[in-house]
Motif scaffolding. Sequence first.
Motif, PDB file in Angstrom:
ATOM      1  N   SER A  48      -8.525 -79.291 -15.827  1.00 16.55           N
ATOM      2  CA  SER A  48      -9.981 -79.179 -15.963  1.00 16.55           C
ATOM      3  C   SER A  48     -10.614 -78.883 -14.610  1.00 16.55           C
ATOM      4  CB  SER A  48     -10.576 -80.449 -16.567  1.00 16.55           C
ATOM      5  OG  SER A  48     -10.863 -81.386 -15.562  1.00 16.55           O
ATOM      6  N   ALA A  49     -11.594 -77.989 -14.648  1.00 15.62           N
ATOM      7  CA  ALA A  49     -12.241 -77.541 -13.414  1.00 15.62           C
ATOM      8  C   ALA A  49     -13.041 -78.669 -12.775  1.00 15.62           C
ATOM      9  CB  ALA A  49     -13.144 -76.357 -13.715  1.00 15.62           C
ATOM     10  N   GLY A  50     -13.554 -79.563 -13.601  1.00 17.91           N
ATOM     11  CA  GLY A  50     -14.384 -80.657 -13.108  1.00 17.91           C
ATOM     12  C   GLY A  50     -13.674 -81.519 -12.073  1.00 17.91           C
ATOM     13  N   GLU A  51     -12.389 -81.672 -12.306  1.00 18.76           N
ATOM     14  CA  GLU A  51     -11.543 -82.453 -11.415  1.00 18.76           C
ATOM     15  C   GLU A  51     -11.550 -81.855  -9.990  1.00 18.76           C
ATOM     16  OE1 GLU A  51      -6.798 -82.470 -11.680  1.00 18.76           O
ATOM     17  OE2 GLU A  51      -7.836 -82.742 -13.590  1.00 18.76           O
ATOM     18  N   HIS A  52     -11.444 -80.537  -9.916  1.00 22.42           N
ATOM     19  CA  HIS A  52     -11.392 -79.872  -8.601  1.00 22.42           C
ATOM     20  C   HIS A  52     -12.761 -79.795  -7.942  1.00 22.42           C
ATOM     21  CE1 HIS A  52      -7.277 -78.920  -9.330  1.00 22.42           C
ATOM     22  NE2 HIS A  52      -7.573 -78.213 -10.417  1.00 22.42           N
ATOM     23  N   LEU A  53     -13.785 -79.729  -8.779  1.00 16.08           N
ATOM     24  CA  LEU A  53     -15.130 -79.536  -8.218  1.00 16.08           C
ATOM     25  C   LEU A  53     -15.864 -80.861  -8.001  1.00 16.08           C
ATOM     26  CD1 LEU A  53     -16.126 -76.373 -10.267  1.00 16.08           C
ATOM     27  CD2 LEU A  53     -15.611 -76.452  -7.827  1.00 16.08           C
ATOM     28  N   LYS A 102     -11.163 -75.451  -3.283  1.00 18.72           N
ATOM     29  CA  LYS A 102     -11.463 -75.934  -4.631  1.00 18.72           C
ATOM     30  C   LYS A 102     -11.910 -74.809  -5.562  1.00 18.72           C
ATOM     31  CE  LYS A 102     -10.381 -80.069  -3.536  1.00 18.72           C
ATOM     32  NZ  LYS A 102      -8.953 -80.406  -3.662  1.00 18.72           N
ATOM     33  N   LEU A 103     -12.520 -73.783  -4.989  1.00 24.01           N
ATOM     34  CA  LEU A 103     -12.914 -72.653  -5.841  1.00 24.01           C
ATOM     35  C   LEU A 103     -11.664 -71.913  -6.316  1.00 24.01           C
ATOM     36  CD1 LEU A 103     -16.095 -71.254  -4.048  1.00 24.01           C
ATOM     37  CD2 LEU A 103     -15.971 -72.818  -5.974  1.00 24.01           C
ATOM     38  N   ALA A 104     -10.685 -71.802  -5.411  1.00 22.58           N
ATOM     39  CA  ALA A 104      -9.427 -71.156  -5.789  1.00 22.58           C
ATOM     40  C   ALA A 104      -8.726 -71.967  -6.884  1.00 22.58           C
ATOM     41  CB  ALA A 104      -8.525 -71.010  -4.571  1.00 22.58           C
ATOM     42  N   ARG A 105      -8.777 -73.283  -6.761  1.00 21.37           N
ATOM     43  CA  ARG A 105      -8.180 -74.161  -7.782  1.00 21.37           C
ATOM     44  C   ARG A 105      -8.902 -73.986  -9.131  1.00 21.37           C
ATOM     45  NH1 ARG A 105      -3.998 -74.888  -5.976  1.00 21.37           N
ATOM     46  NH2 ARG A 105      -3.422 -76.190  -4.216  1.00 21.37           N
ATOM     47  N   THR A 106     -10.211 -73.819  -9.045  1.00 23.10           N
ATOM     48  CA  THR A 106     -11.005 -73.619 -10.265  1.00 23.10           C
ATOM     49  C   THR A 106     -10.594 -72.319 -10.960  1.00 23.10           C
ATOM     50  OG1 THR A 106     -12.840 -74.831  -9.287  1.00 23.10           O
ATOM     51  CG2 THR A 106     -13.376 -73.387 -11.130  1.00 23.10           C
TER      52      THR A 106
END
Length: 184
Positions: A48-53, A102-106
């Motif tokens: 989930s993107a929320g985790e990274h952001l 974190k954007l790359a992870r997203t």
Amino acid sequence: MVNREKIEEAVRLLLEGIGEDAGREGLRETPGRVARMYEEIFAGMEASAGEHLAKTFTAENNEMIIEKDITFYSVCEHHMMPFYGKVHIGYIPDGKVAGISKLARTVEVFARRLQIQEKMTAQTADAIMEHLRPKGVIVLVEAEHMCMTMRGVKKPGSRTVTMVSRGEFEENEILKNRFLSLVR
Ligand code: ZN
């Protein structure tokens, strides 16, 4: 979770379907290898993107931030063939900036799924809007689709470009053009 047994079974059938002998030496381990590989390239389904952001920092100012040339690899849902290229992201913070990488992870969260490029572009922009809550975000994706270039429908190296803007980028052409001139 990925069901490895089902994938292995399917790959065996696929091999038979194209007229191969799934039992020959070079192919014996292939179903297992494909299953393990799928687990990795479709790992985004579990992420989930929320985790990274979630990890953010206070913005020094609210000037546009650009993260460009984020390499990604995805798989198109129409042919199950790879498409890959670069993602460029610009956003106007509203007091918060994302941690480095974190954007790359997203991007990876959405790339590592069966995808269509337009959807991946929109999902990335929407996740940043939802979790980072900037004043605006713009996502540009340039990709080569193997399902097109490998079959000769399009020439190798030809790229499909998609762009999604949210918030301030939607209305403001000057902002949009500034982003484009910085990433191109
Ligand atoms: Zn395709």
